[in-house]
Design a protein around this motif. Structure first.
Motif, PDB file in Angstrom:
ATOM      1  N   GLN A 274       1.193  -7.018  -8.195  1.00 51.29           N
ATOM      2  CA  GLN A 274       2.084  -6.649  -7.090  1.00 51.29           C
ATOM      3  C   GLN A 274       1.429  -5.767  -6.020  1.00 51.29           C
ATOM      4  O   GLN A 274       1.548  -6.052  -4.825  1.00 51.29           O
ATOM      5  CB  GLN A 274       3.332  -5.964  -7.653  1.00 51.29           C
ATOM      6  CG  GLN A 274       4.447  -5.879  -6.622  1.00 51.29           C
ATOM      7  CD  GLN A 274       5.654  -5.119  -7.140  1.00 51.29           C
ATOM      8  OE1 GLN A 274       5.530  -4.050  -7.721  1.00 51.29           O
ATOM      9  NE2 GLN A 274       6.835  -5.674  -6.953  1.00 51.29           N
ATOM     10  N   SER A 275       0.715  -4.714  -6.458  1.00 51.02           N
ATOM     11  CA  SER A 275       0.148  -3.805  -5.451  1.00 51.02           C
ATOM     12  C   SER A 275      -0.944  -4.491  -4.618  1.00 51.02           C
ATOM     13  O   SER A 275      -1.116  -4.208  -3.436  1.00 51.02           O
ATOM     14  CB  SER A 275      -0.391  -2.538  -6.112  1.00 51.02           C
ATOM     15  OG  SER A 275      -1.411  -2.886  -7.011  1.00 51.02           O
ATOM     16  N   GLN A 276      -1.671  -5.413  -5.244  1.00 50.68           N
ATOM     17  CA  GLN A 276      -2.687  -6.180  -4.492  1.00 50.68           C
ATOM     18  C   GLN A 276      -2.037  -7.024  -3.395  1.00 50.68           C
ATOM     19  O   GLN A 276      -2.538  -7.103  -2.279  1.00 50.68           O
ATOM     20  CB  GLN A 276      -3.443  -7.143  -5.432  1.00 50.68           C
ATOM     21  CG  GLN A 276      -4.149  -6.477  -6.576  1.00 50.68           C
ATOM     22  CD  GLN A 276      -5.429  -5.785  -6.148  1.00 50.68           C
ATOM     23  OE1 GLN A 276      -5.847  -5.885  -5.004  1.00 50.68           O
ATOM     24  NE2 GLN A 276      -6.042  -5.087  -7.069  1.00 50.68           N
ATOM     25  N   LEU A 277      -0.914  -7.655  -3.747  1.00 54.88           N
ATOM     26  CA  LEU A 277      -0.234  -8.506  -2.766  1.00 54.88           C
ATOM     27  C   LEU A 277       0.371  -7.667  -1.645  1.00 54.88           C
ATOM     28  O   LEU A 277       0.315  -8.047  -0.475  1.00 54.88           O
ATOM     29  CB  LEU A 277       0.854  -9.365  -3.444  1.00 54.88           C
ATOM     30  CG  LEU A 277       0.377 -10.754  -3.894  1.00 54.88           C
ATOM     31  CD1 LEU A 277      -0.681 -10.656  -4.971  1.00 54.88           C
ATOM     32  CD2 LEU A 277       1.528 -11.613  -4.375  1.00 54.88           C
ATOM     33  N   LEU A 278       0.946  -6.520  -2.012  1.00 54.40           N
ATOM     34  CA  LEU A 278       1.531  -5.649  -0.985  1.00 54.40           C
ATOM     35  C   LEU A 278       0.474  -5.200   0.007  1.00 54.40           C
ATOM     36  O   LEU A 278       0.753  -4.993   1.185  1.00 54.40           O
ATOM     37  CB  LEU A 278       2.194  -4.428  -1.647  1.00 54.40           C
ATOM     38  CG  LEU A 278       3.516  -4.711  -2.364  1.00 54.40           C
ATOM     39  CD1 LEU A 278       3.908  -3.537  -3.257  1.00 54.40           C
ATOM     40  CD2 LEU A 278       4.624  -5.009  -1.357  1.00 54.40           C
ATOM     41  N   ALA A 279      -0.781  -5.060  -0.470  1.00 58.18           N
ATOM     42  CA  ALA A 279      -1.885  -4.632   0.403  1.00 58.18           C
ATOM     43  C   ALA A 279      -2.544  -5.805   1.130  1.00 58.18           C
ATOM     44  O   ALA A 279      -3.508  -5.611   1.857  1.00 58.18           O
ATOM     45  CB  ALA A 279      -2.915  -3.888  -0.436  1.00 58.18           C
ATOM     46  N   ASN A 280      -2.044  -7.026   0.925  1.00 54.97           N
ATOM     47  CA  ASN A 280      -2.669  -8.247   1.464  1.00 54.97           C
ATOM     48  C   ASN A 280      -4.074  -8.463   0.903  1.00 54.97           C
ATOM     49  O   ASN A 280      -4.879  -9.190   1.501  1.00 54.97           O
ATOM     50  CB  ASN A 280      -2.734  -8.240   3.003  1.00 54.97           C
ATOM     51  CG  ASN A 280      -1.453  -8.766   3.631  1.00 54.97           C
ATOM     52  OD1 ASN A 280      -0.512  -9.158   2.924  1.00 54.97           O
ATOM     53  ND2 ASN A 280      -1.427  -8.801   4.950  1.00 54.97           N
ATOM     54  N   ASN A 281      -4.382  -7.851  -0.229  1.00 50.44           N
ATOM     55  CA  ASN A 281      -5.700  -8.047  -0.838  1.00 50.44           C
ATOM     56  C   ASN A 281      -5.900  -9.495  -1.294  1.00 50.44           C
ATOM     57  O   ASN A 281      -7.025  -9.981  -1.337  1.00 50.44           O
ATOM     58  CB  ASN A 281      -5.857  -7.129  -2.060  1.00 50.44           C
ATOM     59  CG  ASN A 281      -6.627  -5.861  -1.707  1.00 50.44           C
ATOM     60  OD1 ASN A 281      -7.106  -5.706  -0.594  1.00 50.44           O
ATOM     61  ND2 ASN A 281      -6.729  -4.969  -2.682  1.00 50.44           N
ATOM     62  N   HIS A 282      -4.813 -10.158  -1.630  1.00 53.15           N
ATOM     63  CA  HIS A 282      -4.912 -11.542  -2.124  1.00 53.15           C
ATOM     64  C   HIS A 282      -5.293 -12.516  -1.021  1.00 53.15           C
ATOM     65  O   HIS A 282      -5.651 -13.653  -1.289  1.00 53.15           O
ATOM     66  CB  HIS A 282      -3.585 -11.960  -2.767  1.00 53.15           C
ATOM     67  CG  HIS A 282      -2.445 -12.024  -1.779  1.00 53.15           C
ATOM     68  ND1 HIS A 282      -2.115 -10.978  -0.965  1.00 53.15           N
ATOM     69  CD2 HIS A 282      -1.580 -13.015  -1.473  1.00 53.15           C
ATOM     70  CE1 HIS A 282      -1.079 -11.320  -0.205  1.00 53.15           C
ATOM     71  NE2 HIS A 282      -0.748 -12.553  -0.491  1.00 53.15           N
ATOM     72  N   GLY A 318     -10.826  -7.064   4.798  1.00 55.12           N
ATOM     73  CA  GLY A 318     -12.150  -7.682   4.823  1.00 55.12           C
ATOM     74  C   GLY A 318     -12.600  -8.069   3.430  1.00 55.12           C
ATOM     75  O   GLY A 318     -12.810  -9.231   3.122  1.00 55.12           O
ATOM     76  N   LYS A 319     -12.706  -7.050   2.576  1.00 53.36           N
ATOM     77  CA  LYS A 319     -13.185  -7.285   1.214  1.00 53.36           C
ATOM     78  C   LYS A 319     -12.096  -6.902   0.221  1.00 53.36           C
ATOM     79  O   LYS A 319     -11.803  -5.723   0.044  1.00 53.36           O
ATOM     80  CB  LYS A 319     -14.423  -6.417   0.947  1.00 53.36           C
ATOM     81  CG  LYS A 319     -15.727  -7.077   1.305  1.00 53.36           C
ATOM     82  CD  LYS A 319     -16.867  -6.238   0.763  1.00 53.36           C
ATOM     83  CE  LYS A 319     -18.186  -7.012   0.813  1.00 53.36           C
ATOM     84  NZ  LYS A 319     -19.272  -6.258   0.241  1.00 53.36           N
ATOM     85  N   GLY A 320     -11.506  -7.884  -0.414  1.00 54.04           N
ATOM     86  CA  GLY A 320     -10.549  -7.605  -1.477  1.00 54.04           C
ATOM     87  C   GLY A 320     -11.251  -7.801  -2.797  1.00 54.04           C
ATOM     88  O   GLY A 320     -12.427  -8.156  -2.838  1.00 54.04           O
ATOM     89  N   PRO A 321     -10.556  -7.565  -3.909  1.00 56.03           N
ATOM     90  CA  PRO A 321     -11.161  -7.837  -5.209  1.00 56.03           C
ATOM     91  C   PRO A 321     -11.366  -9.349  -5.382  1.00 56.03           C
ATOM     92  O   PRO A 321     -10.712 -10.135  -4.711  1.00 56.03           O
ATOM     93  CB  PRO A 321     -10.135  -7.302  -6.205  1.00 56.03           C
ATOM     94  CG  PRO A 321      -8.881  -7.059  -5.432  1.00 56.03           C
ATOM     95  CD  PRO A 321      -9.195  -7.081  -3.988  1.00 56.03           C
ATOM     96  N   GLN A 322     -12.266  -9.703  -6.277  1.00 54.78           N
ATOM     97  CA  GLN A 322     -12.478 -11.127  -6.559  1.00 54.78           C
ATOM     98  C   GLN A 322     -11.209 -11.708  -7.183  1.00 54.78           C
ATOM     99  O   GLN A 322     -10.346 -10.989  -7.641  1.00 54.78           O
ATOM    100  CB  GLN A 322     -13.644 -11.303  -7.542  1.00 54.78           C
ATOM    101  CG  GLN A 322     -14.997 -10.929  -6.957  1.00 54.78           C
ATOM    102  CD  GLN A 322     -15.364 -11.741  -5.733  1.00 54.78           C
ATOM    103  OE1 GLN A 322     -15.178 -12.960  -5.722  1.00 54.78           O
ATOM    104  NE2 GLN A 322     -15.849 -11.077  -4.701  1.00 54.78           N
TER     105      GLN A 322
HETATM  106  C1  LIG Z   1      -7.615  -3.767  -2.463  1.00 53.20           C
HETATM  107  O1  LIG Z   1      -8.971  -4.166  -2.701  1.00 53.20           O
HETATM  108  C2  LIG Z   1      -9.938  -3.121  -2.533  1.00 53.20           C
HETATM  109  C3  LIG Z   1     -11.323  -3.737  -2.704  1.00 53.20           C
HETATM  110  O2  LIG Z   1     -11.516  -4.322  -3.952  1.00 53.20           O
HETATM  111  C4  LIG Z   1      -9.635  -2.029  -3.527  1.00 53.20           C
HETATM  112  O3  LIG Z   1     -10.536  -0.957  -3.329  1.00 53.20           O
HETATM  113  C5  LIG Z   1      -8.208  -1.524  -3.347  1.00 53.20           C
HETATM  114  O4  LIG Z   1      -7.892  -0.566  -4.329  1.00 53.20           O
HETATM  115  C6  LIG Z   1      -7.233  -2.679  -3.445  1.00 53.20           C
HETATM  116  N1  LIG Z   1      -5.891  -2.195  -3.132  1.00 53.20           N
HETATM  117  C7  LIG Z   1      -4.892  -2.201  -4.029  1.00 53.20           C
HETATM  118  C8  LIG Z   1      -3.596  -1.638  -3.561  1.00 53.20           C
HETATM  119  O5  LIG Z   1      -5.000  -2.640  -5.151  1.00 53.20           O
END
Ligand SMILES: *[C@@H]1O[C@H](CO)[C@@H](O)[C@H](O)[C@H]1NC(C)=O
Length: 420
Positions: A274-282, A318-322
């Motif tokens: 959820q937190s990844q999606l909220l941050a648009n990391n996906h 720019g760079k999200g997690p893999q």
């Molecule tokens: C989003 O991805 C970055 C890079 O991997 C990471 O540092 C950051 O914590 C992530 N944000 C969240 C909310 O998970």
């Protein structure tokens, strides 16, 4: 003097008011009613989480039970068994199945030999996890539609999370739609093949848009919907930082977190994302599957009128997690996210009515879809409510009736009356 009871009751009242009170924008009318509704919903969600934590039942089952209890309670208050809108005497209601998918069919009285009627296929909302064709306001709404539009309304009981996830709910709806549109079935129900609509609200609007696309780009020329009517539809899961997601993240009853949770559940992904999606990391720039061409299809900085963009800035990571798209299957599947469809698919879609509410995280999904359909020549009526909130279409009946809900429903019905 018995001071203690007074102190206790003052404190309890203050605590209750604190729990119920929520600052809401001035434009939202009948704010206390919405706060009460929201407080009830929050109590349910806490209770559901507690029961799941105690290992008693899946939280979605508790939420379903509570909404059904609420439904029963409202009916008792109204003293009506018809589901809310009062009895509509002429409409015949029957439960059957279309190609194995349970449906509820509402038929107006036959109009005599050779007299054809309109048809409507309806998909209810509820985040692909809640709601039912047979219960709550949906049953009442579909009765009214059948009566007022002289239409055979088919409400589809597609399967829900947690029993299933994407693509099953979509496939259920698609199978029911194909069956409904076949010449034999339309003839059996005395429906004019040139006057068949597909419609739905919220997650049901998502299913209606997806089914409309797949039917119109399919090989069969005989199967087609004449119009699509989408009520605050969910259309994409790549950008949870659109101006409407940000502006309305704390507006009941569809909070931004909750919508992200509904998406993860629907797509069968891990809820901890959820937190990844909220941050648009996906949808970071590293996600190569999410090509510039696809990005342009959800680019609100181009697709949204300036009036709605306000001072919001696009959140592009720019760079999200893999992982990303890989961890969330279906993210780029147009059957889950109809806004991602290409112009060649959109161009074949039926005429559209798209209802949006200002106080709704999904506002921009609907507005962008309206714009993209218009850009390829589809006639679209974009009906925006400055004082609307997500879910208002379902609140037409006492004790939770909202004036804006009634206006939205009237406007939707008028459009169908004129265009179907
Ligand atoms: C989003 O991805 C970055 C890079 O991997 C990471 O540092 C950051 O914590 C992530 N944000 C969240 C909310 O998970």
């Amino acid at each position: 003097m018995r001071l203690l009871p007074v102190v206790v009751s003052v404190l309890l009242t203050a605590a209750a008011a604190y729990f119920v009170y929520l600052p809401l924008p001035d434009a939202i009318q009948e704010p206390w009613k919405l706060m009460m509704l929201d407080a009830g919903f929050r109590v349910t969600v806490h209770l559901a989480a507690l029961k799941q934590w105690l290992g008693m039942s899946h939280y979605m089952y508790t939420i379903r039970q509570s909404t059904e209890a609420f439904d029963g309670f409202s009916k008792t208050l109204r003293g009506s068994e018809s589901g809310g809108g009062g009895v509509v005497p002429g409409v015949k209601v029957s439960d059957t199945d279309f190609d194995g998918i349970p449906v509820r069919v509402y038929e107006p009285p036959p109009g005599g030999e050779g007299h054809l009627r309109r048809g409507v296929m309806y998909f209810h909302g509820g985040g692909w996890a809640l709601g039912s064709a047979r219960k709550g306001s949906y049953d009442a709404i579909n009765r009214l539609m059948s009566d007022e539009l002289n239409a055979v309304v088919v409400s589809v009981e597609y399967r829900l999370y947690p029993e299933v996830h994407f693509p099953v709910p979509y496939l259920d709806c698609f199978a029911a739609a194909k069956y409904f549109l076949s010449p034999e079935v339309l003839a059996k129900y005395m429906i004019d093949p040139e006057r068949v609509a597909v419609s739905g609200d919220s997650a049901g609007g998502n299913l209606a848009a997806a089914v409309a696309q797949q039917i119109s780009s399919g090989d069969s020329r005989s199967l087609k919907f004449s119009v699509q009517a989408l009520i605050y539809p969910v259309l994409q899961a790549l950008d949870f930082n659109t101006p409407s997601y940000l502006q309305n993240q704390e507006i009941p009853i569809l909070y931004r977190n909750l919508m992200v949770q509904f998406w993860l559940q629907y797509l069968g992904a891990d809820l901890s994302l959820q937190s990844q999606l909220l941050a648009n990391n996906h949808s970071s720039l590293q996600q190569s599957a999410f090509t510039p061409e696809l990005r342009a299809r959800v680019d609100w900085s181009v697709l949204l009128p300036q009036k709605f963009q306000k001072n919001y800035k696009p959140v592009i990571v720019g760079k999200g997690p893999q992982g990303g798209a890989k961890e969330v299957p279906g993210l780029l599947d147009v059957r889950a996210a109809p806004l991602l469809a290409g112009p060649e698919v959109l161009a074949k879609c039926p005429r559209a009515y798209i209802l949006t509410c200002e106080y709704d995280v999904l506002r921009d999904d609907g507005l962008m879809y309206a714009r993209r359909l218009q850009d390829v020549g589809v006639t679209v009526t974009s009906d925006h409510y400055e004082d609307g909130f997500h879910g208002c279409f379902s609140f037409l009946f006492w004790p939770f009736e909202f004036d804006v809900g009634k206006r939205v429903f009237r406007s939707y019905m008028n459009w169908l009356q004129k265009n179907l």
